[in-house]
Design a protein around this motif. Structure first.
Motif, PDB file in Angstrom:
ATOM      1  N   LEU A 139     -47.013 -36.365 -17.817  1.00  0.00           N
ATOM      2  CA  LEU A 139     -46.063 -36.556 -18.898  1.00  0.00           C
ATOM      3  C   LEU A 139     -44.684 -37.065 -18.459  1.00  0.00           C
ATOM      4  O   LEU A 139     -44.193 -36.730 -17.155  1.00  0.00           O
ATOM      5  N   ARG A 140     -43.939 -37.873 -19.330  1.00  0.00           N
ATOM      6  CA  ARG A 140     -42.693 -38.370 -18.854  1.00  0.00           C
ATOM      7  C   ARG A 140     -41.702 -37.785 -19.503  1.00  0.00           C
ATOM      8  O   ARG A 140     -41.322 -37.524 -20.625  1.00  0.00           O
ATOM      9  N   THR A 153     -36.830 -43.407 -24.418  1.00  0.00           N
ATOM     10  CA  THR A 153     -38.025 -42.981 -24.981  1.00  0.00           C
ATOM     11  C   THR A 153     -38.906 -42.485 -24.181  1.00  0.00           C
ATOM     12  O   THR A 153     -39.188 -43.093 -23.180  1.00  0.00           O
ATOM     13  N   ASP A 188     -41.837 -38.841 -23.062  1.00  0.00           N
ATOM     14  CA  ASP A 188     -43.119 -37.783 -23.835  1.00  0.00           C
ATOM     15  C   ASP A 188     -42.385 -36.684 -24.094  1.00  0.00           C
ATOM     16  O   ASP A 188     -42.729 -36.030 -25.346  1.00  0.00           O
ATOM     17  N   VAL A 189     -41.325 -36.104 -23.463  1.00  0.00           N
ATOM     18  CA  VAL A 189     -40.656 -34.658 -23.948  1.00  0.00           C
ATOM     19  C   VAL A 189     -39.267 -34.753 -23.495  1.00  0.00           C
ATOM     20  O   VAL A 189     -39.058 -34.962 -22.290  1.00  0.00           O
ATOM     21  N   GLU A 224     -42.016 -34.817 -28.370  1.00  0.00           N
ATOM     22  CA  GLU A 224     -41.726 -33.291 -27.916  1.00  0.00           C
ATOM     23  C   GLU A 224     -40.412 -33.054 -27.732  1.00  0.00           C
ATOM     24  O   GLU A 224     -39.752 -33.686 -26.748  1.00  0.00           O
ATOM     25  N   ALA A 245     -38.107 -38.583 -28.434  1.00  0.00           N
ATOM     26  CA  ALA A 245     -39.576 -38.190 -28.012  1.00  0.00           C
ATOM     27  C   ALA A 245     -40.379 -37.280 -29.083  1.00  0.00           C
ATOM     28  O   ALA A 245     -39.624 -36.675 -29.621  1.00  0.00           O
ATOM     29  N   GLY A 272     -50.351 -34.553 -25.216  1.00  0.00           N
ATOM     30  CA  GLY A 272     -50.357 -35.618 -24.150  1.00  0.00           C
ATOM     31  C   GLY A 272     -50.689 -35.390 -22.825  1.00  0.00           C
ATOM     32  O   GLY A 272     -50.739 -34.158 -22.651  1.00  0.00           O
ATOM     33  N   GLY A 273     -50.685 -36.414 -21.903  1.00  0.00           N
ATOM     34  CA  GLY A 273     -50.723 -36.236 -20.681  1.00  0.00           C
ATOM     35  C   GLY A 273     -52.127 -36.044 -20.176  1.00  0.00           C
ATOM     36  O   GLY A 273     -52.948 -35.951 -21.030  1.00  0.00           O
TER      37      GLY A 273
END
Ligand SMILES: Cc1cc2nc3c(=O)[nH]c(=O)nc-3n(C[C@H](O)[C@H](O)[C@H](O)COP(=O)(O)OP(=O)(O)OC[C@H]3O[C@@H](n4cnc5c(N)ncnc54)[C@H](O)[C@@H]3O)c2cc1C
Length: 458
Positions: free
Chosen positions: A27-28, A3, A5-6, A266, A264, A454-455
């Protein structure tokens, strides 16, 4: 399953750049790459003391995102030798320099006196501003006349797209040129204003770049390798994504067996159009159909090293040459790689790169390696005075070639954008969508990374 962020599907330059700039925003990312290595079309071999490019050869230094990412990763681009600026075309069987300024334009053998006058009349050709689609061939003929369109523009299209100007869409494949007509009423006026604007921005200290052709000391792959390395576990090679579906507020990416690879909010699709169409077919058939309309023909690169004394002609004099189809020369073009980036070929050797295939020769890839070598280098025996066998050859077939932005491309992209909006959290990077070439891959990647939710900072 991870899981993040993108989730980014595709670890070519575009996917890696999105990941890099997403990480800079805090972001991850997770990059899923089908192959065992990063880079996609970018493939540099470091063998026989040479750096041999079997995909793109270089990039123009005009997109700050490339130099910024390189600097972040401790890499510095190296510029091509000045001779690179001299470009040639095959003309009546002779390698002939392209005009480089107003005087050489007036005396160029490529155009008849009438064709030259027609080019000079370009600013007076009424501008088409209806926003409609038009083939690149018709656009060039309408603005510049048939002489220049067929003798110079057609091989230029081969050099960039390996494509058929009658099928490519001018506003999609050549947005800069189409924009000059729309905004300035003329390509000549647009080009002059463009150059002036660049000069003004450079003077104002804006990062417009040198405009020179560049690479990295170990070849273009160096940046992809460094990008993948810096991602650590967030770059996953040997990991083909087969489907992406919406699940609540998230995107879930699955492999062919249906196992979850990533989840994710995104999703960035940075793989070529055929894979993208398959990925999204279940979630949006309309989107998949639009994406599938971006096709490409196989393109092959055959590189070879020769001893200098095996080559009679002067192959240090510039970039290399392209050929109009009317020349009856099968390859699309020949690059004098040792003269472009001299540090990438041992002294005393000549490195040639021949491109063959594309829209007019889609079956070339079916030749075996010996057949491809002969198709590429056979015609060079007379033309360059090549004698004997090469010290070493490299052959690569890029099956999807260069994506062709054919008539209807902008409409297809409008469908893609509308469907992406409807689904939410879906972005497209890479050369099937955001422009062909390294410069555009990075420009689009940075914009996509900036648009992710995000981020923190940039
Ligand atoms: C022969 C050749 C010469 C070129 N010369 C130049 C040049 O000199 N200058 C220039 O600027 N441009 C050049 N180009 C164009 C340039 O190489 C590309 O536009 C650019 O590299 C595109 O990068 P990308 O990341 O968008 O796509 P790609 O490099 O195609 O990357 C896409 C990635 O997605 C991966 N992938 C595919 N399917 C899946 C899946 N299901 N799951 C996960 N991953 C998947 C692929 O393995 C690949 O790594 C050339 C192209 C070719 C073919």
């Amino acid at each position: 399953m991870s899981t993040v962020d993108v989730a980014i599907v595709g670890g070519g330059y575009a996917g890696l750049a999105v990941a890099h700039f997403a990480r800079r925003r805090g972001l991850r990312p997770l990059v899923l790459e089908r192959d065992e290595r990063p880079g996609g079309k970018v493939l540099s071999r470091r063998e026989a003391g040479a750096v041999v490019e079997l995909g793109p050869l270089g990039f123009l230094d005009k997109e700050p995102a490339i130099t910024e990412m390189a600097a972040d990763l401790g890499l510095r681009p190296v510029a091509a030798a000045p001779a690179e600026k001299v470009r040639y075309l095959l003309h009546r069987g002779r390698i002939t320099a392209l005009p480089s300024g107003p005087w050489s334009f007036l005396t160029t053998p490529f155009l008849s006196p009438a064709a030259r006058l027609r080019v000079l009349a370009e600013p007076f050709v009424p501008a088409r501003r209806d926003g409609g689609d038009e083939s690149a061939r018709d656009f060039a003929r309408r603005r510049l006349g048939r002489g220049l369109a067929d003798a110079i523009f057609e091989p230029f299209v081969s050099g960039v797209y390996a494509g058929d100007p009658a099928r490519l869409s001018a506003p999609a494949a050549f947005p800069l040129l189409a924009g000059w007509e729309r905004d300035h009423g003329s390509l000549t006026v647009g080009a002059i204003r463009h150059l002036r604007d660049r000069a003004r921005r450079r003077k104002a200290g804006e990062p417009v770049g040198s405009g020179r052709l560049c690479t990295f000391p170990g070849g273009l792959l160096e940046l992809a390798e460094a990008g993948a390395r810096s991602l650590g576990d967030a770059f996953r090679p040997g990991c083909a994504a087969a489907a992406a579906r919406r699940d609540g507020g998230a995107w879930v990416v699955l492999d062919r067996a249906g196992a979850e690879l990533a989840r994710a909010p995104e999703l960035v699709v940075a793989c070529p159009a055929p894979a993208a169409a398959e990925l999204l077919a279940a979630e949006s058939p309309a989107l998949a159909a639009a994406v599938a309309g971006v096709r490409g023909d196989p393109l092959c690169v055959v590189a070879a090293l020769f001893r200098r004394e095996q080559v009679r002609e002067d192959v240090d004099r510039g970039f290399g040459f392209l050929a109009a189809r009317s020349e009856g020369f099968r390859p699309l073009g020949v690059q004098f790689a040792h003269a472009i980036f001299p540090d990438q070929t041992p002294a005393g050797l000549v490195q040639l790169r021949v491109l063959i295939g594309g829209a007019f020769d889609p079956e070339a890839h079916a030749l075996d390696d010996a057949g491809l070598y002969e198709a590429c280098y056979g015609p060079l025996r007379g033309l360059l005075g090549l004698a004997g066998e090469p010290l070493r050859t490299w052959t690569r077939r890029v099956m999807g070639g260069v994506p062709q932005y054919e008539l209807g491309h902008l409409e297809r992209m409008a469908t893609v954008a509308a469907e992406a909006d409807r689904l939410g959290g879906l972005h497209f990077a890479g050369d099937s969508f955001g422009g062909v070439g390294v410069v555009k891959a990075f420009a689009r990647a940075r914009a996509v990374a900036a648009a992710l939710r995000g981020g923190g900072g940039s």
